[in-house]
Scaffold this active site. Structure first.
Site, short mmCIF file in Angstrom:
data_model
loop_
_atom_site.label_atom_id
_atom_site.label_comp_id
_atom_site.label_asym_id
_atom_site.label_seq_id
_atom_site.Cartn_x
_atom_site.Cartn_y
_atom_site.Cartn_z
N GLU A 110 4.32 -5.68 4.38
CA GLU A 110 4.10 -4.93 5.68
C GLU A 110 5.56 -5.73 6.76
OE1 GLU A 110 1.60 -3.58 6.79
OE2 GLU A 110 0.25 -3.52 5.51
N HIS B 120 3.77 3.77 12.47
CA HIS B 120 2.64 4.61 13.15
C HIS B 120 3.03 5.54 13.94
CE1 HIS B 120 -1.01 1.89 11.44
NE2 HIS B 120 0.15 1.93 10.68
N ASP C 139 -0.51 4.24 0.79
CA ASP C 139 -1.37 5.11 1.89
C ASP C 139 -0.44 5.04 3.25
OD1 ASP C 139 -2.43 2.52 2.02
OD2 ASP C 139 -4.04 3.49 3.16
N ASP D 22 6.47 1.47 6.83
CA ASP D 22 5.11 1.00 6.63
C ASP D 22 4.39 1.81 5.89
OD1 ASP D 22 2.61 -0.31 6.90
OD2 ASP D 22 1.91 0.61 8.64
N HIS E 48 0.76 -1.36 -0.08
CA HIS E 48 0.01 0.13 0.08
C HIS E 48 0.81 1.30 -0.01
CE1 HIS E 48 0.76 0.64 4.55
NE2 HIS E 48 0.68 -0.65 4.65
N GLU F 61 -5.31 0.78 2.42
CA GLU F 61 -5.01 -0.31 3.39
C GLU F 61 -5.05 0.22 4.95
OE1 GLU F 61 -2.84 -3.01 6.23
OE2 GLU F 61 -2.27 -0.92 5.85
N GLU F 62 -4.59 1.57 5.20
CA GLU F 62 -4.73 2.11 6.53
C GLU F 62 -6.29 2.93 6.72
OE1 GLU F 62 -2.39 1.61 8.44
OE2 GLU F 62 -0.38 1.82 7.57
#
Length: 382
Positions: free
Chosen positions: A168, A354, A74, A105, A72, A139-140
Site C-alpha cells: 500500500e 484515488h 484491482d 495504488d 491487489h 481490495e478496493e
C-alpha cells in the site's frame, strides 16, 4: 527527454499492469502476467478464484520462515475522464512520473515486488525459507472474496505466513518516510430508530424519532472512548450518514436511519464499544434496531525482525529514516495479522491515490524495488 530509469524493467512492468483496466473486482490478466514471471524463477503458482474475485497464491520454497508480498491488482474507478490529462489506462511517463490509474495504488508496488523477487532469486537462488505472493482483485471493493478467503484457505491447510509486506502507498512526501506497522480497527453501526409517523401540526399523535435520537447521538459524539497509546491515536466515533423523513415539510417521520463508524485503538475492543453504545441508546429509552459490521481488528507489528529489516533497508537504499505509523484507513493487512504474522505496509507516495491524474515518480519505483530486495536479503539470507 526520457531518462534510462523510465525504461527499466520495473517501469515497463508497471506500465503493462496499468494498461489493463482492472476496475474492482476485475483483474484483467494482471495476475497472469505476474504469475508467468514468478513461475520462471521457480514459484509454484496457485490461482484461487472465489465467485467474481481473482486471487493468486504463489510460493517459492517449502520451508519456513515465509516472507509474503501482499497486494491487489484491482483499482478504483477513474471518475470524470475529461479531467484526466492522459488516458488513465494508457500509461505514459511525463517529467519523470508515470501516469495512470493504479500507478501508486498499487501497480507500481506490484511491479517492484516482482522485479525485487527476480533480482533476489538471481543473486540468492538458495535462500532460506520461502517467498510468497498473495495478490487479490478485491481490495478496493467489498473485500469478501479476496485476501480474507485466501488466508482462510491457507489456515485450513496449516500454511503460515511469518512476515507480510503489503505494498500500500504508505509514503507521505518521500519514498519510505512513513511505513504502516499497524492499523486501527474499524466497526460500523447501522442504527434504525423507530417512531410514529404523523402530521407536524399534531405532534401529540406522533413520535418523532429524530427528536428522540438527537440527545443520544450528541452524547455518543462527545464521549472520550479512550486516550490512545504510544502507537495509536484515541478511538474516533463519526456519524457518516443520517436519513429521516419523507421529504415533505408537514410529515413527522416514522423512523430515522443513522450510520456511524468507529476507528478504534488497541485500548478497547469491538465488544466494549458495542456494549457502551447499546447502554446509551437504552438509557435514552429509544426503540431501535441496530446491525454491526466488523470491518477489521486493530493490529500492531512492534519491534522485531520485519520492522527492523524494513527500517534498515529504507535507510540503506534511500537515506531516509522512516516513521512507523498506524494512522489512515484499513488495508488487507488486517486479514493477515490475526494469523500471527508480522505485517508492514511500504509503498509509494500517496498524494494522488484515488484521484484523477494518479501518478508515481519513476525513480521512486526503482528505490522501492531496492528496498524490497534489501528486506528479503536481511530476512532470508542470515
Amino acid at each position: 527527454m526520457s531518462s534510462p530509469e523510465t525504461h527499466s524493467d520495473v517501469i515497463e512492468l508497471t506500465r503493462e499492469l496499468i494498461s489493463r483496466p482492472s476496475v474492482t473486482p476485475l483483474d484483467e490478466g494482471c495476475q497472469d502476467l505476474m504469475a508467468k514471471r514468478l513461475a520462471a524463477i521457480g514459484f509454484t503458482i496457485e490461482p484461487m478464484v472465489f465467485e467474481d474475485t481473482t486471487n493468486l497464491w504463489a510460493r517459492r520454497g517449502t520451508e519456513g520462515p515465509v516472507f509474503c508480498f501482499a497486494g491487489h491488482t484491482d483499482v478504483v474507478p477513474v471518475g470524470d475522464l475529461n479531467r484526466w490529462h492522459t488516458p488513465p489506462f494508457d500509461p505514459v511517463v511525463i517529467d519523470g512520473y508515470i501516469h495512470g490509474r493504479g500507478a501508486a495504488d498499487m501497480k507500481g508496488s506490484l511491479a517492484a515486488m516482482v522485479v525485487a523477487a527476480e533480482r533476489f532469486v538471481a543473486e540468492h537462488p538458495d535462500h532460506q525459507g520461502s517467498i510468497a505472493f498473495l495478490i487479490t482483485s478485491d481490495e478496493e471493493g467489498p473485500f469478501i472474496n479476496g485476501t480474507v478467503r485466501v488466508v482462510e484457505t491457507l489456515e485450513a491447510r496449516h500454511e503460515k505466513i511469518t512476515w507480510a509486506l503489503v505494498g500500500e502507498p504508505s509514503s507521505t512526501h518521500l519514498l519510505g518516510d512513513v511505513v504502516k506497522n499497524g492499523r486501527r480497527g474499524s466497526l460500523t453501526g447501522n442504527l434504525t430508530v423507530k417512531g410514529i409517523q404523523g402530521h407536524v401540526a399534531y405532534p401529540h399523535l406522533a413520535d418523532n424519532p429524530i427528536h428522540r435520537a438527537a440527545p443520544a447521538l450528541a452524547e455518543l459524539s462527545r464521549i472520550e472512548w479512550d486516550k490512545g497509546n504510544e502507537f495509536f491515536p484515541p478511538t474516533s466515533f463519526q456519524i457518516a450518514n443520517i436519513n429521516g423523513g419523507t421529504g415533505a415539510s408537514n410529515v413527522i417521520p416514522g423512523e430515522l436511519k443513522v450510520m456511524f463508524n468507529f476507528r478504534y485503538s488497541t485500548e478497547v475492543t469491538a465488544e466494549t464499544l458495542i456494549a457502551r453504545v447499546l447502554g446509551i441508546l437504552d438509557a435514552h429509552g429509544l426503540d431501535y434496531d441496530i446491525d454491526w459490521v466488523f470491518n477489521g481488528l486493530p493490529f500492531l507489528t512492534g519491534e522485531g525482525p520485519l520492522l527492523d529489516a524494513t527500517r534498515e533497508a529504507i535507510f540503506e537504499v534511500t537515506g531516509t529514516h522512516t516513521d512507523p505509523q498506524t494512522t489512515g484507513g484499513t488495508s488487507d493487512g488486517r486479514f493477515i495479522a490475526p494469523t500471527g504474522a508480522q505485517v508492514i505496509e511500504l509503498g509509494p507516495v500517496n498524494a494522488t491515490i484515488h484521484k484523477v491524474n494518479e501518478c508515481v515518480k519513476a525513480s521512486d519505483l526503482e528505490l522501492l524495488t531496492g528496498c524490497y530486495q534489501r528486506i528479503l536479503e536481511k530476512l532470508l539470507c542470515n
